[in-house]
Design an enzyme around this catalytic site. Structure first.
Site, PDB file in Angstrom:
ATOM      1  N   GLN A 214     -17.148  25.991 -45.561  1.00 27.48           N
ATOM      2  CA  GLN A 214     -17.963  25.257 -44.607  1.00 27.48           C
ATOM      3  C   GLN A 214     -18.077  26.097 -43.616  1.00 27.48           C
ATOM      4  O   GLN A 214     -17.626  27.417 -43.423  1.00 27.48           O
ATOM      5  CB  GLN A 214     -17.359  23.861 -44.096  1.00 27.48           C
ATOM      6  CG  GLN A 214     -16.823  24.414 -41.722  1.00 27.48           C
ATOM      7  CD  GLN A 214     -18.224  23.875 -42.016  1.00 27.48           C
ATOM      8  OE1 GLN A 214     -18.843  22.639 -42.806  1.00 27.48           O
ATOM      9  NE2 GLN A 214     -18.748  23.899 -40.836  1.00 27.48           N
ATOM     10  N   THR A 215     -18.807  26.521 -43.580  1.00 22.72           N
ATOM     11  CA  THR A 215     -19.827  27.424 -42.350  1.00 22.72           C
ATOM     12  C   THR A 215     -20.762  26.965 -41.401  1.00 22.72           C
ATOM     13  O   THR A 215     -21.742  25.569 -41.884  1.00 22.72           O
ATOM     14  CB  THR A 215     -20.468  28.677 -43.061  1.00 22.72           C
ATOM     15  OG1 THR A 215     -21.074  29.622 -42.228  1.00 22.72           O
ATOM     16  CG2 THR A 215     -21.329  28.300 -43.926  1.00 22.72           C
ATOM     17  N   ARG A 216     -21.323  27.107 -40.150  1.00 16.22           N
ATOM     18  CA  ARG A 216     -22.124  26.821 -39.317  1.00 16.22           C
ATOM     19  C   ARG A 216     -23.081  27.821 -38.809  1.00 16.22           C
ATOM     20  O   ARG A 216     -23.624  28.275 -37.809  1.00 16.22           O
ATOM     21  CB  ARG A 216     -22.163  26.409 -38.529  1.00 16.22           C
ATOM     22  CG  ARG A 216     -20.956  26.895 -37.769  1.00 16.22           C
ATOM     23  CD  ARG A 216     -21.745  26.083 -36.111  1.00 16.22           C
ATOM     24  NE  ARG A 216     -20.345  26.441 -34.927  1.00 16.22           N
ATOM     25  CZ  ARG A 216     -19.296  27.419 -35.030  1.00 16.22           C
ATOM     26  NH1 ARG A 216     -18.103  26.165 -35.681  1.00 16.22           N
ATOM     27  NH2 ARG A 216     -18.628  28.026 -33.453  1.00 16.22           N
ATOM     28  N   HIS A 220     -22.390  36.789 -42.928  1.00 13.14           N
ATOM     29  CA  HIS A 220     -22.128  37.872 -43.079  1.00 13.14           C
ATOM     30  C   HIS A 220     -21.204  38.458 -43.958  1.00 13.14           C
ATOM     31  O   HIS A 220     -21.003  38.261 -45.063  1.00 13.14           O
ATOM     32  CB  HIS A 220     -21.710  39.312 -42.134  1.00 13.14           C
ATOM     33  CG  HIS A 220     -22.504  38.105 -40.637  1.00 13.14           C
ATOM     34  ND1 HIS A 220     -23.877  38.795 -40.804  1.00 13.14           N
ATOM     35  CD2 HIS A 220     -22.511  37.337 -39.863  1.00 13.14           C
ATOM     36  CE1 HIS A 220     -24.284  37.985 -39.460  1.00 13.14           C
ATOM     37  NE2 HIS A 220     -23.453  37.228 -39.113  1.00 13.14           N
ATOM     38  N   HIS A 223     -18.035  37.326 -44.728  1.00  9.90           N
ATOM     39  CA  HIS A 223     -17.654  35.529 -45.240  1.00  9.90           C
ATOM     40  C   HIS A 223     -17.991  36.121 -46.592  1.00  9.90           C
ATOM     41  O   HIS A 223     -17.293  35.531 -47.439  1.00  9.90           O
ATOM     42  CB  HIS A 223     -19.068  34.854 -44.887  1.00  9.90           C
ATOM     43  CG  HIS A 223     -19.265  34.638 -43.409  1.00  9.90           C
ATOM     44  ND1 HIS A 223     -20.337  35.397 -41.985  1.00  9.90           N
ATOM     45  CD2 HIS A 223     -17.899  34.417 -42.271  1.00  9.90           C
ATOM     46  CE1 HIS A 223     -19.680  34.761 -41.515  1.00  9.90           C
ATOM     47  NE2 HIS A 223     -18.201  34.699 -40.741  1.00  9.90           N
ATOM     48  N   GLY A 308     -11.477  29.776 -41.304  1.00  8.52           N
ATOM     49  CA  GLY A 308     -11.350  30.876 -41.936  1.00  8.52           C
ATOM     50  C   GLY A 308     -10.296  30.899 -40.826  1.00  8.52           C
ATOM     51  O   GLY A 308      -9.346  29.964 -40.314  1.00  8.52           O
ATOM     52  N   ARG A 309     -11.243  32.252 -39.758  1.00  8.14           N
ATOM     53  CA  ARG A 309      -9.953  32.581 -38.282  1.00  8.14           C
ATOM     54  C   ARG A 309     -11.094  31.070 -37.111  1.00  8.14           C
ATOM     55  O   ARG A 309     -12.264  31.432 -37.042  1.00  8.14           O
ATOM     56  CB  ARG A 309      -9.985  34.238 -38.025  1.00  8.14           C
ATOM     57  CG  ARG A 309     -11.557  34.632 -37.685  1.00  8.14           C
ATOM     58  CD  ARG A 309     -11.046  35.260 -37.792  1.00  8.14           C
ATOM     59  NE  ARG A 309     -10.710  36.603 -36.138  1.00  8.14           N
ATOM     60  CZ  ARG A 309     -11.597  36.770 -35.429  1.00  8.14           C
ATOM     61  NH1 ARG A 309     -12.459  36.221 -35.263  1.00  8.14           N
ATOM     62  NH2 ARG A 309     -10.873  37.190 -34.528  1.00  8.14           N
ATOM     63  N   ASP A 310     -10.364  30.909 -36.243  1.00  9.81           N
ATOM     64  CA  ASP A 310     -10.764  30.221 -35.733  1.00  9.81           C
ATOM     65  C   ASP A 310     -12.443  29.044 -36.053  1.00  9.81           C
ATOM     66  O   ASP A 310     -12.880  28.847 -35.377  1.00  9.81           O
ATOM     67  CB  ASP A 310     -11.378  31.029 -34.149  1.00  9.81           C
ATOM     68  CG  ASP A 310     -11.811  30.151 -33.534  1.00  9.81           C
ATOM     69  OD1 ASP A 310     -10.933  28.759 -33.021  1.00  9.81           O
ATOM     70  OD2 ASP A 310     -12.909  30.602 -32.671  1.00  9.81           O
ATOM     71  N   HIS A 311     -11.437  28.440 -36.778  1.00 10.52           N
ATOM     72  CA  HIS A 311     -12.482  27.478 -37.576  1.00 10.52           C
ATOM     73  C   HIS A 311     -12.662  26.698 -36.802  1.00 10.52           C
ATOM     74  O   HIS A 311     -11.981  25.964 -36.135  1.00 10.52           O
ATOM     75  CB  HIS A 311     -10.903  27.005 -38.930  1.00 10.52           C
ATOM     76  CG  HIS A 311     -12.558  25.912 -40.115  1.00 10.52           C
ATOM     77  ND1 HIS A 311     -12.548  26.372 -41.236  1.00 10.52           N
ATOM     78  CD2 HIS A 311     -13.373  24.519 -39.680  1.00 10.52           C
ATOM     79  CE1 HIS A 311     -13.552  25.461 -41.291  1.00 10.52           C
ATOM     80  NE2 HIS A 311     -13.870  24.375 -40.503  1.00 10.52           N
ATOM     81  N   ALA A 312     -14.301  26.544 -36.694  1.00 11.98           N
ATOM     82  CA  ALA A 312     -15.059  25.135 -35.509  1.00 11.98           C
ATOM     83  C   ALA A 312     -14.282  25.363 -33.957  1.00 11.98           C
ATOM     84  O   ALA A 312     -14.296  24.231 -33.448  1.00 11.98           O
ATOM     85  CB  ALA A 312     -14.526  23.591 -35.734  1.00 11.98           C
TER      86      ALA A 312
END
Ligand SMILES: [Zn+2]
Length: 409
Positions: A214-216, A220, A223, A308-312
């Protein structure tokens, strides 16, 4: 629909190596004659003009991405989700999916009434998409929702601000959709695979284990490292950027998609990656949204999900690993999709490659790190990001995207 079990009337049979959440892939899209007759009926009904987030939610429910939901939540499910992170039927569920309206609008609607659902169009008109069979209308405590779901009552939090802004009454009921939002035709239609479609595509590729990302954000090198590390232990990668409403300062979806396509072409094995778009809006609910994102990807047929870290997360409201810890609060079998937890990754000059805080023994001074603000400022100045941080192909697309955005004002 049976209110006790929340079972849908209509579902598509599913393929794939993981069952949808609750066991049934919901399908609330009407086709052919049914679509035509419901569209005609809807023209004579009262109409609710949906917010961008509700337009996204409507699409997600209709295509089964939010299975087992068949409509907007009733009060019992709403309270159970807010307070206990489960639906009344016992399934894990962390985010309320509700239809808020103003009190005046709610007063004019009877329980049992069918109401048309529409989105505003660019020319000031509206586009009818479906109907809701209103089964309940209820009030709710916005501060409790903020505190429980977003872990803060501050209106500086974009998700909380939205809750405070929205209507004071929630309408509940099953939905039927005869026309997907206009965005489904205009924004990346070739990438807008439904859960039924991704499940078929995965099966055709012979993938049994599929990891979703998932990404917004643009991709980089860090990722890419995380995606490829995950891909080493599964059969396929489902790159699934979110394209619904985001904060104004997030990079626009069209620029992001162009940057994904640029690196997929040259750096990813075409037969092991599927790019699709996730038509959800961002809530910025951090840990709770991580679980929500995972469950939605299970419905798309993914067996693994990268957290990931701090997702959303947003603006420091959540601890770095809160989105990892929250999965401990659930029965693994009930979540079913396997979360893969990743730490912060970066290029280390001493290691000579991308590593993470978990795998690199060296001092921070060896790490190439840029903050979000530094990245933005460099791109705005038209400067390429360091190649160890971002591939030049991606930098180019982002610089061009920034320039275009500035021209459009
Ligand atoms: Zn190192």
């Amino acid at each position: 629909m049976d209110e006790q079990t929340n079972q849908p009337d209509v579902s598509t049979s599913y393929v794939g190596s993981i069952a949808p959440h609750g066991g049934t892939l919901v399908n609330r899209r009407l086709r052919g004659d049914m679509a035509a007759s419901t569209r005609e009926m809807a023209q004579n009904l009262k109409t609710i003009l949906l917010s961008p987030m509700n337009v996204s939610d409507l699409e997600l429910i209709a295509i089964g991405a939010l299975s087992p939901l068949t409509g907007f939540m009733g009060q019992a499910d709403y309270r159970s989700v807010v307070n206990d992170m489960h639906l009344m039927n016992g399934l894990p569920w962390t985010i309320p999916v509700t239809l808020p309206v103003d009190t005046g609008v709610a007063d004019g609607i009877e329980i049992g009434e069918s109401v048309a659902l529409a989105e505003p169009t660019a020319d000031g008109g509206m586009h009818l998409m479906g109907v809701i069979e209103v089964s309940e209308k209820y009030t709710y405590d916005k501060e409790i929702e903020a505190e429980k779901v977003y872990r803060t009552t501050e209106d500086k939090h974009p998700g909380v601000a939205r809750v405070y802004r929205q209507g004071d009454v929630l309408l509940a009921g099953d939905i039927w959709v005869f026309d997907l939002p206009n965005a489904a035709r205009t924004d990346f239609p070739e990438l807008r695979h439904t859960p039924a479609q991704t499940r078929r595509l995965f099966a055709q590729s012979g993938w049994r284990r599929i990891v979703a990302f998932q990404t917004r954000n643009p991709i980089h090198r860090a990722h890419e490292y995380i995606q490829k590390t995950a891909l080493e232990i599964v059969d396929g990668l489902f790159l699934h950027p979110l394209v619904g409403e985001t904060k104004a300062d997030d990079i626009p979806a069209d620029v992001r998609i162009e940057s994904y396509q640029a690196i997929l072409r040259d750096y990813y094995p075409a037969d092991r990656v599927l790019l699709g778009v996730f038509p959800a809006a961002m809530r910025y609910a951090g840990p709770r949204e991580a679980v929500f994102h995972a469950i939605a990807r299970k419905n798309y047929g993914c067996t693994h999900f990268i957290v990931g870290r701090d997702h959303a997360g947003v603006a420091g409201y959540y601890g770095t690993y809160d989105a990892h810890y929250i999965f401990d609060e659930f029965d693994d079998a009930a979540i079913d999709i396997t979360p893969l937890f990743f730490d912060h990754a970066f290029y280390c000059k001493k290691c000579g490659g991308i590593v993470s805080a978990k795998t690199c023994p060296h001092d921070k001074s060896n790490w190439i790190h840029l903050s979000g603000t530094q990245v933005r400022e460099m791109l705005e100045r038209g400067e390429m990001l360091p190649a160890e941080f971002t591939r030049p192909e991606v930098s180019k697309v982002l610089i061009e995207g920034m320039r275009r955005k500035k021209l459009e004002g």
